[in-house]
Design a protein around this motif. Structure first.
Motif, short mmCIF file in Angstrom:
data_model
loop_
_atom_site.label_atom_id
_atom_site.label_comp_id
_atom_site.label_asym_id
_atom_site.label_seq_id
_atom_site.Cartn_x
_atom_site.Cartn_y
_atom_site.Cartn_z
N ALA A 244 0.85 -1.20 0.00
CA ALA A 244 0.00 0.00 0.00
C ALA A 244 0.88 1.24 0.00
O ALA A 244 1.68 1.43 0.92
CB ALA A 244 -0.93 -0.01 1.21
N LYS A 245 0.75 2.05 -1.03
CA LYS A 245 1.65 3.19 -1.20
C LYS A 245 0.87 4.50 -1.35
O LYS A 245 -0.24 4.53 -1.85
CB LYS A 245 2.52 3.01 -2.45
N ARG A 246 1.52 5.56 -0.93
CA ARG A 246 1.04 6.92 -1.14
C ARG A 246 1.97 7.52 -2.19
O ARG A 246 3.19 7.43 -2.07
CB ARG A 246 1.15 7.68 0.18
N GLN A 247 1.43 8.09 -3.21
CA GLN A 247 2.21 8.71 -4.28
C GLN A 247 3.16 7.70 -4.93
O GLN A 247 4.26 8.04 -5.35
CB GLN A 247 2.98 9.93 -3.78
N ARG A 248 2.75 6.43 -4.99
CA ARG A 248 3.47 5.33 -5.64
C ARG A 248 4.82 4.98 -5.03
O ARG A 248 5.48 4.07 -5.48
CB ARG A 248 3.67 5.60 -7.13
N ILE A 249 5.28 5.71 -4.04
CA ILE A 249 6.59 5.42 -3.47
C ILE A 249 6.51 5.23 -1.96
O ILE A 249 7.05 4.28 -1.42
CB ILE A 249 7.62 6.53 -3.83
#
Length: 106
Positions: free
Chosen positions: A26-31
């Motif tokens: 699970a990522k925020r802003q893909r990173i």
């Protein structure tokens, strides 16, 4: 064991899988890891070492995380590389040097 704990125990394998998916994928802003505590440790060069089942069984912790906790490892020989992989590619290194989601290479 109260009713809540027994229901949690019956579903242990699936709950552990879901928790690991959340922590590692699970990522925020893909990173960045969505979990703020995971993001803190990973950004500072730690690796995700181990998921601990029923590590904290206080009522509030059962509500928040079903009692699961994660250990993070700071290996002085890998901190800079782990930090670089995480901040540039969102790659989370698992304990023992395994990459949970290593960046794809051409």
């Amino acid at each position: 064991m109260d009713r809540r704990k027994s229901v949690i125990e019956l579903n242990r394998a699936e709950l552990e899988r879901l928790c690991l998916d959340y922590l590692l994928k699970a990522k925020r802003q893909r990173i960045r890891a969505l979990d703020p505590v995971a993001n803190f440790h990973l950004r500072n060069g730690a690796s995700a070492l181990r998921l601990n089942w029923m590590a904290d069984t206080e009522k509030q912790r059962l509500r928040e995380s079903l009692g699961m906790c994660v250990n993070y490892e700071y290996d002085k020989d890998r901190i800079e590389e782990n930090h670089r992989l995480y901040t540039l590619h969102g790659c989370i290194v698992q304990g023992g040097g395994e990459n949970a989601d290593a960046p794809k290479r051409d």
